[in-house]
Design an enzyme around this catalytic site. Structure first.
Site, PDB file in Angstrom:
ATOM      1  N   GLU A  50      20.686  37.622   6.167  1.00  0.00           N
ATOM      2  CA  GLU A  50      21.499  38.840   6.464  1.00  0.00           C
ATOM      3  C   GLU A  50      21.295  39.809   5.288  1.00  0.00           C
ATOM      4  OE1 GLU A  50      25.431  37.715   7.167  1.00  0.00           O
ATOM      5  OE2 GLU A  50      24.985  36.714   8.853  1.00  0.00           O
ATOM      6  N   GLU A 107      23.008  31.267  12.919  1.00  0.00           N
ATOM      7  CA  GLU A 107      24.785  30.933  12.690  1.00  0.00           C
ATOM      8  C   GLU A 107      25.284  31.760  14.009  1.00  0.00           C
ATOM      9  OE1 GLU A 107      26.136  32.910   9.268  1.00  0.00           O
ATOM     10  OE2 GLU A 107      24.623  32.220   8.048  1.00  0.00           O
TER      11      GLU A 107
HETATM   12  C1  BGC Z   1      27.403  34.726   6.713  1.00  0.00           C
HETATM   13  C2  BGC Z   1      28.188  33.475   6.283  1.00  0.00           C
HETATM   14  C3  BGC Z   1      29.610  33.887   6.650  1.00  0.00           C
HETATM   15  C4  BGC Z   1      29.876  33.964   7.994  1.00  0.00           C
HETATM   16  C5  BGC Z   1      31.030  34.165   8.574  1.00  0.00           C
HETATM   17  C6  BGC Z   1      27.813  35.380   7.843  1.00  0.00           C
HETATM   18  O1  BGC Z   1      27.542  36.627   7.527  1.00  0.00           O
HETATM   19  O2  BGC Z   1      26.136  34.362   6.396  1.00  0.00           O
HETATM   20  O3  BGC Z   1      27.873  33.111   4.890  1.00  0.00           O
HETATM   21  O4  BGC Z   1      30.539  32.673   6.086  1.00  0.00           O
HETATM   22  O5  BGC Z   1      28.882  35.103   8.449  1.00  0.00           O
HETATM   23  O6  BGC Z   1      31.695  35.568   8.178  1.00  0.00           O
END
Ligand code: BGC
Length: 443
Positions: free
Chosen positions: A169, A352
């Site tokens: 990111e 993610e």
């Molecule tokens: C990040 C994580 C974070 C998650 C939730 C993402 O932007 O890679 O490190 O915990 O979002 O906010």
């Protein structure tokens, strides 16, 4: 509640990869055996982290990694996405910190021994503080330091890594860290954000060369986050504001990778806010990648404004997660099909996806039906995108376990495993069990 997918779904085949994800600073602790990073410094400042916490212990994964591998195995996943802490493996003079490297070598060996594929991210926001003291991502030199760090890691880890992502990111590091100031190092100003972003993208390109040289057999790429932008109304002004927001927050980080240029919106920026691009930079950035990692959580709605090029309309009367983020799975499908139309994408991994929910634990049970519902909706949305032709090869739940949620500290829980921070007891939540059951159904 169970998580289910249509019977003929590609996501129910064994070839579709499922994993869980974490990041070094958010879980490791063990700060005495590494150099300080920008998040240590940021946490120590007044008013930066909601619960005034820091990463000194976190989930104590630095000490509990063996039991955590067993936990990961117990979920039945194919892969584990972790990040390497740069300040743990490299000394200030550029030499290797063997103790730090050994930590990851043991971890990777443990995962591989169990047949769990390691997906390694080289940078998940924990820049060594000494590099920040020298300008951090505002200093072009940092991109070259990143390439040196990549070389050190790839040589030390050898063939243990299934996949490398250079960055997690860039938007968050550049915008949240150097423009909005809500993440480390906490700089505020439009004169910083794009410059930091450019150096991060440059670092990515330089590191891709290193990865392809020293780790040609791993799948090498980058992880980007997207928060799709939707207009508040269909007025010309709102549509233009939304386009600006999308370019500024999303396309800014992907277009250079595939098209070798920034969105045209760059021409609307003040001279002082533009990145410092040197001849040849865009060719370095625009390197072939083996995969694109996509992180998706929510969407945002925008409207026009008299002062700023766009403003966010806060979500109202819509379902929200504990972060206050709108639950809008349709944006996930639309994001993937749109990116597929816009760019010549390599295979995609969802690196993610997940949500914070206000979990409670009672008699060792966390009955997070709301999180199961989120996963159900988003896996369906992903399935829709795949049916529409997007080449998605895998999915990682964020996160393996509750952890340090950056500026919100330990107050937000994203795990499919609950962590009691007093005892470091891990308890698989109902969502973790539902995830495991889904994965077990694959044929
Ligand atoms: C990040 C994580 C974070 C998650 C939730 C993402 O932007 O890679 O490190 O915990 O979002 O906010």
């Amino acid at each position: 509640m169970k998580i289910s997918l249509p019977q003929n779904s590609k996501m129910l085949r064994k070839e579709f990869l499922y994993g869980v994800a974490t990041a070094s600073f958010q879980i490791e602790g063990g700060i005495d055996s590494r150099l300080p990073c920008i998040w240590d410094t940021f946490c120590a400042k007044e008013g930066t982290v909601a619960d005034k916490s820091d990463g000194s212990v976190a989930c104590d994964h630095y000490n509990l990694w063996q039991q955590d591998i067993e936990l990961i195995e117990s979920l039945g996943v194919d892969a584990y996405r972790l990040s390497i802490s740069w300040p743990r493996v490299m000394n200030q003079d550029g030499s290797a910190n063997q103790t730090g490297l050994d930590f990851y070598i043991n971890l990777l060996d443990g995962l591989n021994a169990k047949g769990i594929k390691p997906f390694v991210t080289l940078y998940h926001w924990d820049l060594p503080q000494h590099l920040e003291d020298n300008g951090g991502w505002l200093n072009r030199e940092t991109a070259y330091k990143f390439a040196e760090y990549t070389e050190l890691v790839t040589k030390a880890l050898g063939r243990r890594v299934h996949s490398y992502a250079t960055f997690n990111e860039p938007f968050c590091s550049a915008y949240l860290g150097y423009e909005a100031g809500i993440h480390a190092p906490g700089l505020v100003g439009k004169e910083f954000g794009r410059k930091a972003a450019h150096h991060i993208l440059l670092a990515h390109g330089l590191a891709m060369d290193v990865l392809n040289k020293y780790s040609p057999d791993s799948m090498n790429g980058i992880v980007l986050n997207f928060t799709p932008a939707y207009p508040a109304t269909n007025s010309t002004e709102d549509l233009a504001a939304t386009k600006f927001a999308d370019d500024y927050n999303n396309q800014w980080y992907i277009k250079p990778l595939f098209d070798g240029c920034y969105p045209d919106t760059i021409n609307l920026l003040d001279e002082a806010h533009k990145p410092d691009i040197i001849d040849g930079d865009m060719d370095i950035i625009c390197k072939k990648i083996d995969f694109l990692g996509i992180n998706f959580y929510t969407r945002e709605v925008f409207k026009a404004d008299d002062v700023e090029p766009f403003v966010v309309v806060p979500p109202e009367h819509v379902p929200l997660t504990d972060m206050g983020w709108e639950i809008y799975p349709q944006a996930f499908t639309e994001l993937l099909t749109t990116l597929d139309d816009l760019y010549d994408l390599p295979p995609v991994y969802i690196t993610e996806n997940g949500c914070a929910m206000p979990d409670t634990i009672k008699d060792d049970v966390v009955d997070d039906q709301n999180r199961i519902a989120y996963y159900q909706q988003h896996l369906n949305a992903l399935n829709d995108a795949i049916e529409q032709g997007v080449d998605v090869k895998g999915y990682f739940a964020w996160s393996l376990m509750d952890n340090f949620e950056w500026a919100l500290g330990y107050s937000k829980r994203f795990g499919i495993v609950y962590v009691d921070y007093e005892t470091q007891q891990r308890t698989v939540k109902a969502s973790g069990k539902a995830y495991r059951e889904l994965l077990a159904k694959r044929t």
